[in-house]
Design a protein around this motif. Structure first.
Motif, PDB file in Angstrom:
ATOM      1  N   ALA A 123       0.837  -1.216   0.000  1.00 38.17           N
ATOM      2  CA  ALA A 123       0.000   0.000   0.000  1.00 38.17           C
ATOM      3  C   ALA A 123       0.864   1.256   0.000  1.00 38.17           C
ATOM      4  O   ALA A 123       0.604   2.206  -0.750  1.00 38.17           O
ATOM      5  CB  ALA A 123      -0.935  -0.010   1.202  1.00 38.17           C
ATOM      6  N   VAL A 158      -4.989   1.313  -3.984  1.00 40.45           N
ATOM      7  CA  VAL A 158      -4.543  -0.043  -3.638  1.00 40.45           C
ATOM      8  C   VAL A 158      -5.671  -0.807  -2.948  1.00 40.45           C
ATOM      9  O   VAL A 158      -6.317  -0.280  -2.031  1.00 40.45           O
ATOM     10  CB  VAL A 158      -3.311  -0.007  -2.707  1.00 40.45           C
ATOM     11  CG1 VAL A 158      -2.839  -1.429  -2.379  1.00 40.45           C
ATOM     12  CG2 VAL A 158      -2.164   0.792  -3.329  1.00 40.45           C
ATOM     13  N   THR A 183      -4.403   0.398   3.303  1.00 37.75           N
ATOM     14  CA  THR A 183      -4.968   0.121   1.983  1.00 37.75           C
ATOM     15  C   THR A 183      -6.280   0.885   1.805  1.00 37.75           C
ATOM     16  O   THR A 183      -6.931   1.243   2.779  1.00 37.75           O
ATOM     17  CB  THR A 183      -5.200  -1.396   1.805  1.00 37.75           C
ATOM     18  OG1 THR A 183      -5.672  -1.626   0.477  1.00 37.75           O
ATOM     19  CG2 THR A 183      -6.231  -1.943   2.799  1.00 37.75           C
TER      20      THR A 183
END
Length: 421
Positions: free
Chosen positions: A207, A217, A237
């Motif tokens: 990420a 992501v 993320t």
């Protein structure tokens, strides 16, 4: 752990010492035609049924029978907000805040809903990066997103591949892809634990790398939820999805879980597909209000919750909440380590484990290659009472699940494999 020992007595002793061994009794273990328990090592594909599941579903059937529509407000677990009964346990399970998770839809459907919001291609930045041996459904989904937005799916898909002669992915190769193509990539979408090799990726590292190049992501954590510590909030993320029928034991094809990071929780301008269950709860039933999106992951819901399916998830999550991921992980590492120890005794010239040997880079699944073996070996294992999982071209996936598998299961499986070989 280097102090494993050979022999059935050692396995039985470990089961006596295992403080989670009593949970095995709370599951239905499949049996052969003679009534003997099978050695079930397929929780990575479909988890076993908790004995409590029937009671949880029966409660809702009873309330439906006795209350009809009034069950939405008057059931023991009122249906209107049933998904909220799963929120806290789900957040604990995946390392998230309650506002960041919701249970809804099925896995690939959720992946598409997430991409509707987080895949925002432009002419210059439209490519999607996935691992080369991603689960097929993920690959099909991202290819269709590329086509949906008018891009060539072959040219728009970038693959993070293992090096020649290797199975596992290397982070330096990922860094190189980003260095060369980062400005063209709109989305990085990786399976949190690879279904084939069992490699558990460093979500936070991926990420951070993706974000440093301006990419969104996301992760498909189907093989991670209930198996490893995902720490989704801390990983930073943008989104993640997972299923509940593998390690979460919620039944075949059951609903999916969804994570949207807190930083997106109040962004009402984020493009999304919507339905009435993502609308403000206070005015939802006024019916004629303009759309007013809920904050957090709930703002991605579309429809009212399917109660009978969620009852099975609740049965499982209540058990996970009681045990906790820390204790599960402690047993998992010990049990999988023992499995690895016994397999290695068979010799490198016969058996090759392609899953990472570092316990922090895997869950409980070990992917085994047997020299010169074909699917007939898997058939023989099945006939001997071992339920495992064959994946083309030459891998047997086995997952000793800490919630219900025993050290004796693992010992007996390796003994049967030895006999067949």
């Amino acid at each position: 752990m280097s102090d494993y020992k050979f022999g059935l007595e050692y396995a039985k002793q470990q089961d006596i010492l295992d403080e989670l061994s009593r949970y095995r009794e709370q599951f239905h273990i499949p049996k052969d035609k003679d009534g003997n328990e099978l050695i079930y090592l397929c929780g990575n594909s479909l988890g076993l049924q908790p004995k409590s599941t029937k009671d949880y579903i029966n409660q809702e059937l009873e309330d439906w029978a006795n209350l009809g529509v009034e069950g939405h407000t008057d059931a023991k677990n009122p249906w209107m907000k049933y998904h909220e009964f799963l929120t806290e346990a789900t957040a604990n399970l995946v390392g998230a805040k309650p506002i960041e998770v919701v249970t809804m839809n099925s896995l690939t459907a959720n992946l598409h809903f997430m991409m509707a919001s987080f895949y925002k291609p432009t002419k210059e930045r439209y490519k999607i990066l996935i691992e080369s041996d991603a689960f097929p459904s993920d690959k099909y989904a991202v290819e269709s997103q590329l086509r949906h937005h008018g891009f060539n799916d072959e040219e728009g898909l970038l693959l993070w591949k293992p090096r020649e002669g290797e199975e596992l992915l290397n982070y330096e190769d990922l860094e190189l892809i980003l260095k060369n193509h980062g400005h063209e990539i709109a989305l990085i979408m990786i399976g949190g634990v690879n279904y084939y090799t069992g490699q558990f990726f460093d979500l936070k590292r991926i990420a951070k790398l993706g974000h440093s190049y301006g990419c969104m992501v996301g992760f498909d954590c189907a093989h991670g939820a209930g198996n490893v510590k995902l720490n989704l909030h801390d990983s930073n993320t943008d989104f993640a999805v997972w299923c509940t029928y593998k390690y979460l034991n919620a039944g075949p094809g059951n609903l999916s879980g969804c994570f949207v990071h807190e930083r997106h929780a109040y962004d009402k301008d984020l493009n999304r597909f919507t339905g009435w269950w993502s609308h403000n709860k206070e005015t939802r039933f006024n019916m004629r209000q303009e759309f007013d999106v809920l904050p957090g992951a709930e703002g991605w819901q579309l429809s009212n919750p399917p109660i009978l399916a969620m009852a099975a998830i609740k049965a499982s999550l209540d058990m996970f909440n009681e045990v906790g991921m820390d204790r599960l992980l402690e047993k998992s590492k010990k049990l999988t380590g023992y499995f690895e120890f016994l397999l290695k005794e068979l010799g490198d010239n016969i058996i090759r484990i392609i899953t990472p040997s570092n316990p922090d880079e895997r869950g409980c699944q070990l992917s085994i290659q047997v020299l010169n073996a074909d699917k007939s070996l898997h058939h023989k294992l099945t006939e001997s009472g071992v339920i495992s999982d064959w994946r083309e071209p030459d891998v047997i996936r086995c997952a000793p699940v800490p919630m219900y598998n025993s050290f004796e299961d693992v010992y007996r499986m390796v003994e049967k494999l030895k006999e067949i070989l």
